[in-house]
Motif scaffolding. Structure first.
Motif, PDB file in Angstrom:
ATOM      1  N   ARG A  85      -6.321  14.624 -11.371  1.00 46.32           N
ATOM      2  CA  ARG A  85      -5.720  13.585 -11.583  1.00 46.32           C
ATOM      3  C   ARG A  85      -4.295  13.600 -11.152  1.00 46.32           C
ATOM      4  O   ARG A  85      -3.559  12.943 -10.619  1.00 46.32           O
ATOM      5  N   SER A  86      -3.692  15.008 -11.353  1.00 42.49           N
ATOM      6  CA  SER A  86      -2.277  15.042 -10.796  1.00 42.49           C
ATOM      7  C   SER A  86      -2.294  15.012  -9.105  1.00 42.49           C
ATOM      8  O   SER A  86      -1.187  14.560  -8.938  1.00 42.49           O
ATOM      9  N   GLU A  87      -3.203  15.690  -8.976  1.00 42.99           N
ATOM     10  CA  GLU A  87      -3.119  15.592  -7.286  1.00 42.99           C
ATOM     11  C   GLU A  87      -3.437  14.171  -6.688  1.00 42.99           C
ATOM     12  O   GLU A  87      -2.584  13.918  -5.622  1.00 42.99           O
ATOM     13  N   LEU A  88      -4.100  13.208  -7.314  1.00 43.15           N
ATOM     14  CA  LEU A  88      -4.525  11.707  -6.854  1.00 43.15           C
ATOM     15  C   LEU A  88      -3.192  11.134  -7.208  1.00 43.15           C
ATOM     16  O   LEU A  88      -2.764  10.398  -6.393  1.00 43.15           O
ATOM     17  N   GLN A  89      -2.503  11.365  -8.298  1.00 37.77           N
ATOM     18  CA  GLN A  89      -0.991  10.586  -8.656  1.00 37.77           C
ATOM     19  C   GLN A  89      -0.086  11.004  -7.565  1.00 37.77           C
ATOM     20  O   GLN A  89       0.533  10.112  -7.067  1.00 37.77           O
ATOM     21  N   SER A  90       0.020  12.291  -7.165  1.00 35.37           N
ATOM     22  CA  SER A  90       1.111  12.751  -6.181  1.00 35.37           C
ATOM     23  C   SER A  90       0.629  12.034  -4.747  1.00 35.37           C
ATOM     24  O   SER A  90       1.510  11.435  -4.121  1.00 35.37           O
ATOM     25  N   LEU A  91      -0.576  11.912  -4.477  1.00 37.87           N
ATOM     26  CA  LEU A  91      -0.984  11.361  -3.263  1.00 37.87           C
ATOM     27  C   LEU A  91      -0.772   9.883  -3.097  1.00 37.87           C
ATOM     28  O   LEU A  91      -0.189   9.155  -2.416  1.00 37.87           O
ATOM     29  N   LEU A  92      -0.850   9.286  -4.556  1.00 35.91           N
ATOM     30  CA  LEU A  92      -0.490   7.640  -4.452  1.00 35.91           C
ATOM     31  C   LEU A  92       1.004   7.569  -4.625  1.00 35.91           C
ATOM     32  O   LEU A  92       1.410   6.527  -3.810  1.00 35.91           O
ATOM     33  N   LYS A  93       1.813   8.367  -4.944  1.00 32.77           N
ATOM     34  CA  LYS A  93       3.202   8.348  -4.852  1.00 32.77           C
ATOM     35  C   LYS A  93       3.610   8.358  -3.488  1.00 32.77           C
ATOM     36  O   LYS A  93       4.444   7.672  -2.926  1.00 32.77           O
ATOM     37  N   GLU A  94       3.191   9.579  -2.781  1.00 33.60           N
ATOM     38  CA  GLU A  94       3.506   9.552  -1.151  1.00 33.60           C
ATOM     39  C   GLU A  94       3.071   8.305  -0.385  1.00 33.60           C
ATOM     40  O   GLU A  94       3.833   7.862   0.344  1.00 33.60           O
ATOM     41  N   ILE A  95       1.599   7.960  -0.674  1.00 26.95           N
ATOM     42  CA  ILE A  95       1.598   6.701  -0.106  1.00 26.95           C
ATOM     43  C   ILE A  95       2.380   5.371  -0.390  1.00 26.95           C
ATOM     44  O   ILE A  95       2.924   4.887   0.577  1.00 26.95           O
ATOM     45  N   ASP A  96       2.724   5.220  -1.741  1.00 32.93           N
ATOM     46  CA  ASP A  96       3.774   4.096  -2.144  1.00 32.93           C
ATOM     47  C   ASP A  96       5.002   4.416  -1.505  1.00 32.93           C
ATOM     48  O   ASP A  96       5.734   3.417  -0.874  1.00 32.93           O
ATOM     49  N   GLU A  97       5.516   5.543  -1.466  1.00 35.59           N
ATOM     50  CA  GLU A  97       6.872   6.037  -0.724  1.00 35.59           C
ATOM     51  C   GLU A  97       7.005   5.725   0.660  1.00 35.59           C
ATOM     52  O   GLU A  97       7.713   5.235   1.310  1.00 35.59           O
ATOM     53  N   ARG A  98       5.687   5.894   1.408  1.00 37.78           N
ATOM     54  CA  ARG A  98       5.752   5.711   3.103  1.00 37.78           C
ATOM     55  C   ARG A  98       5.754   4.264   3.328  1.00 37.78           C
ATOM     56  O   ARG A  98       6.083   3.617   4.163  1.00 37.78           O
ATOM     57  N   ARG A  99       5.122   3.310   2.137  1.00 41.59           N
ATOM     58  CA  ARG A  99       4.877   1.973   2.448  1.00 41.59           C
ATOM     59  C   ARG A  99       6.364   1.374   2.228  1.00 41.59           C
ATOM     60  O   ARG A  99       6.572   0.463   2.889  1.00 41.59           O
ATOM     61  N   GLU A 100       6.891   1.773   1.190  1.00 39.79           N
ATOM     62  CA  GLU A 100       8.430   1.199   1.035  1.00 39.79           C
ATOM     63  C   GLU A 100       9.400   1.753   1.875  1.00 39.79           C
ATOM     64  O   GLU A 100      10.526   1.115   1.999  1.00 39.79           O
TER      65      GLU A 100
END
Length: 211
Positions: free
Chosen positions: A191-206
């Protein structure tokens, strides 16, 4: 001359061979006699004057008095029953009643019906005989009980050894499983790894795209 010498040598050789054959026959006859003697000794019954063979097991001789055969297990069970009865209050009550009736019979009734006068020698003899038989029966029952207790103790010891071995085996297995689970990804870790991946994806989008 040479023919005479060769003839003499042939005669001496023949005589020597005949002597050896005669000795062999004598040895064979001696062996056959000894074998026949051994067979007769084996088949012949052992008498009072004859000597017993040491290479054969001794058999029971039919004596004048033959003791009766009995079953040790059945006798042991009977002795245990008697020993249990002797160790109960019922036996004490019955023995007390018998002694009181015996003494009352031989003191209160007329002289014509009394069979054991004072000092009650017959009663003393009967009680001593009962005690002399009761003591070996009780010892025999105790020996059988000791044998059973020894067998039970050996079984308990073997069972405890097996339990200890099983416990050690289970302990090693649990330790191996714990060590193996330490290297397995848990749900929180995923779960923590998925959350970190989602954060990275959101940061790249923004992030603003380069011109």
């Amino acid at each position: 001359m040479d023919g005479d010498r060769s003839g003499r040598s042939d005669d001496s050789a023949r005589r020597r061979l005949q002597g050896e054959l005669r000795q062999l026959r004598q040895l064979r006859e001696l062996r056959t006699r000894e074998g026949a003697r051994d067979r007769r000794a084996e088949t012949a019954p052992i008498t009072g004057t004859g000597r017993a063979r040491l290479d054969q097991p001794r058999t029971a001789r039919p004596g004048l008095l033959t003791l009766p055969s009995y079953d040790p297990e059945a006798f042991g069970v009977l002795s245990e029953r008697i020993a249990r009865f002797l160790g109960t209050g019922r036996f004490i009550v019955w023995m007390t009643v018998v002694v009181v009736v015996w003494i009352a019979w031989n003191t209160l009734l007329p002289m014509s019906v009394r069979f054991d006068e004072y000092p009650f020698i017959f009663l003393t003899l009967a009680l001593s005989l009962q005690a002399s038989y009761a003591a070996p029966l009780i010892l025999l029952a105790q020996n059988r009980q000791d044998n059973r207790d020894r067998v039970n103790m050996e079984q308990d010891r073997a069972r405890s050894d097996r339990n200890i071995a099983d416990t050690e085996y289970l302990t090693r297995e649990v330790a191996a499983l714990r060590h193996g689970l330490g290297e397995v990804a848990t749900r929180d870790f995923i779960r923590s790894e998925l959350q970190s991946l989602l954060k990275e994806i959101d940061e790249r989008r923004e992030a603003p795209e380069p011109l």
